[in-house]
Design a protein around this motif. Structure first.
Motif, PDB file in Angstrom:
ATOM      1  N   HIS A 179       0.870   9.012  -7.576  1.00 30.67           N
ATOM      2  CA  HIS A 179       1.177   7.531  -7.879  1.00 30.67           C
ATOM      3  C   HIS A 179      -0.035   6.613  -7.544  1.00 30.67           C
ATOM      4  CE1 HIS A 179       5.189   8.245  -9.058  1.00 30.67           C
ATOM      5  NE2 HIS A 179       5.656   8.719  -8.158  1.00 30.67           N
ATOM      6  N   PHE A 194      -2.511   6.972 -10.262  1.00 30.15           N
ATOM      7  CA  PHE A 194      -2.224   6.478 -11.664  1.00 30.15           C
ATOM      8  C   PHE A 194      -2.003   5.224 -11.586  1.00 30.15           C
ATOM      9  CE2 PHE A 194       0.689   7.151 -15.304  1.00 30.15           C
ATOM     10  CZ  PHE A 194      -0.157   8.020 -16.192  1.00 30.15           C
ATOM     11  N   THR A 195      -1.430   4.534 -10.846  1.00 25.39           N
ATOM     12  CA  THR A 195      -1.568   3.086 -10.532  1.00 25.39           C
ATOM     13  C   THR A 195      -2.663   2.230 -10.697  1.00 25.39           C
ATOM     14  OG1 THR A 195       0.718   3.069  -9.158  1.00 25.39           O
ATOM     15  CG2 THR A 195      -0.325   1.000  -9.448  1.00 25.39           C
ATOM     16  N   LEU A 242       1.886  -3.032 -10.556  1.00 22.30           N
ATOM     17  CA  LEU A 242       2.356  -2.497 -11.994  1.00 22.30           C
ATOM     18  C   LEU A 242       2.574  -3.760 -12.850  1.00 22.30           C
ATOM     19  CD1 LEU A 242       4.183   0.922 -11.453  1.00 22.30           C
ATOM     20  CD2 LEU A 242       1.893   0.400 -12.268  1.00 22.30           C
ATOM     21  N   ILE A 293       3.210  -0.039 -19.760  1.00 25.42           N
ATOM     22  CA  ILE A 293       3.282   1.047 -19.075  1.00 25.42           C
ATOM     23  C   ILE A 293       5.091   1.345 -18.727  1.00 25.42           C
ATOM     24  CG2 ILE A 293       1.223   0.942 -17.825  1.00 25.42           C
ATOM     25  CD1 ILE A 293       2.608  -0.611 -15.567  1.00 25.42           C
ATOM     26  N   TYR A 327       6.124   4.641 -17.416  1.00 23.12           N
ATOM     27  CA  TYR A 327       5.543   5.187 -16.044  1.00 23.12           C
ATOM     28  C   TYR A 327       6.471   4.274 -14.984  1.00 23.12           C
ATOM     29  CZ  TYR A 327       2.741   5.446 -11.742  1.00 23.12           C
ATOM     30  OH  TYR A 327       2.425   5.961 -10.507  1.00 23.12           O
ATOM     31  N   GLU A 328       6.379   2.836 -15.466  1.00 28.68           N
ATOM     32  CA  GLU A 328       7.570   2.276 -14.380  1.00 28.68           C
ATOM     33  C   GLU A 328       8.924   3.001 -14.418  1.00 28.68           C
ATOM     34  OE1 GLU A 328       6.499  -2.238 -14.512  1.00 28.68           O
ATOM     35  OE2 GLU A 328       7.154  -1.766 -16.253  1.00 28.68           O
ATOM     36  N   ALA A 366       9.337   6.022 -14.752  1.00 31.19           N
ATOM     37  CA  ALA A 366       8.998   7.210 -13.727  1.00 31.19           C
ATOM     38  C   ALA A 366       9.214   7.231 -12.230  1.00 31.19           C
ATOM     39  CB  ALA A 366       7.972   7.996 -14.286  1.00 31.19           C
ATOM     40  N   VAL A 367       8.400   5.771 -12.013  1.00 25.67           N
ATOM     41  CA  VAL A 367       8.409   5.520 -10.503  1.00 25.67           C
ATOM     42  C   VAL A 367       9.969   5.220 -10.112  1.00 25.67           C
ATOM     43  CG1 VAL A 367       7.681   3.538  -8.875  1.00 25.67           C
ATOM     44  CG2 VAL A 367       6.149   4.396 -10.825  1.00 25.67           C
TER      45      VAL A 367
END
Length: 312
Positions: A159, A162-163, A185, A192, A195-196, A198-199
């Motif tokens: 994480h 990737f961030t 983010l 994104i 991805y947000e 996913a987090v």
């Protein structure tokens, strides 16, 4: 008093918490005092567990690991926040920001795993006491502690990398008092949204899966307690379990309010308050929850204080 400019294009600007609050200096001073108390309390608890042979049990070993995680979390965030405020310098380097993201996620995930294992420890001790020395052997304790740290570090590494690989919008201002992954983010100049999500899903799973295991274990524990014939044994078991349940609430409560509350992204001030609670107050209350309600820890502390006074 929050001020300062970024010195490099790769630096970030931490806007701090509640910038419009009139008594920010007093608030930061209180946070510093609480941090110092939490640092001393957790350090003392770790030393007591390591030095006193009576506390060389699986439960206290796991508790010492929890205190070490608390020390790691608070020490990676609060000193930088306080230094920035009193120096008037809001900048944080790219490397320091990545370090804060890495350690905050590592500890958050590691604590979820560790607290779940602590609950399993109580379940085995109460519901299957004859097999307890075999199941919770010293080797097993070291393995689950390593698993907690490694599991948190591996997930956090992905994480963090990737961030920070996203393009950040100028002026690279983070609306937070530390580099929290979701706050970073929000200043990314790319789409994104996937991805947000996913987090958030990862956060929910990291909270719900351990919490469901903890609640299931405690249902079995309380059923076993109700079948106990000895009132003294029942009271002692309930006292130990209540301390652990307090810790469960302290760790999982703020996380659930931040990541599982509808409309959480629209209340950044409340989220910062919850993060402040998790990074300052929870590490302070954790050793208190165990020491004030635990005769073994109190006896060990008195013994250590008596030994110290006798050497003077």
């Amino acid at each position: 008093m929050w001020g300062g400019n970024e010195t490099e294009s790769t630096n970030f600007i931490l806007l701090g918490f509640f910038p419009e609050f009139r008594y920010t200096t007093a608030l930061v001073s209180i946070v510093l005092l609480i941090y110092m108390a939490a640092f001393i309390g957790n350090t003392l608890l770790v030393l007591l567990i390591w030095l006193d042979s009576r506390l060389h049990t699986p439960m206290y070993f796991l508790l010492s690991q929890l205190s070490l995680m608390d020390l790691t979390l608070t020490s990676s965030i609060i000193p930088k926040m306080v230094a920035n405020f009193f120096s008037g310098w809001q900048s944080i380097s790219f490397l320091a920001c990545g370090t804060q993201i890495f350690f905050s996620l590592t500890v958050a995930i590691g604590e979820c795993i560790l607290i779940t294992v602590m609950c399993f420890d109580r379940y085995v001790a109460i519901c299957n006491p004859l097999r307890y020395p075999v199941i919770m052997s010293p080797r097993m304790c070291w393995q689950v502690a390593a698993m907690s740290w490694a599991g948190g570090a591996l997930t956090s590494s992905g994480h963090t990398a990737f961030t920070l690989h996203f393009h950040i919008c100028s002026p690279r201002e983070i609306p937070h008092f530390f580099c929290e992954v979701m706050a970073v983010l929000r200043i990314v100049c790319e789409d994104i949204s996937a991805y947000e999500k996913a987090v958030v899903v990862t956060s929910i799973l990291a909270l719900l899966l351990p919490l469901s295991l903890i609640l299931s274990s405690y249902i079995l524990i309380f059923l076993a307690v109700l079948r106990m014939n000895s009132p003294e044994g029942r009271n002692k078991t309930l006292a130990t379990c209540s301390s652990h349940l307090c810790v469960v609430g302290l760790y999982f409560g703020p996380g659930m309010c931040i990541y599982m509350r509808p409309g959480s992204a629209k209340t950044p001030k409340l989220n910062q308050g919850l993060f402040l609670f998790g990074t300052v107050l929870t590490p302070l209350l954790n050793p208190l929850a165990y020491s004030l309600r635990n005769k073994e820890v109190l006896c060990s502390l008195k013994k250590l204080m008596g030994r110290f006074q006798s050497t003077r």
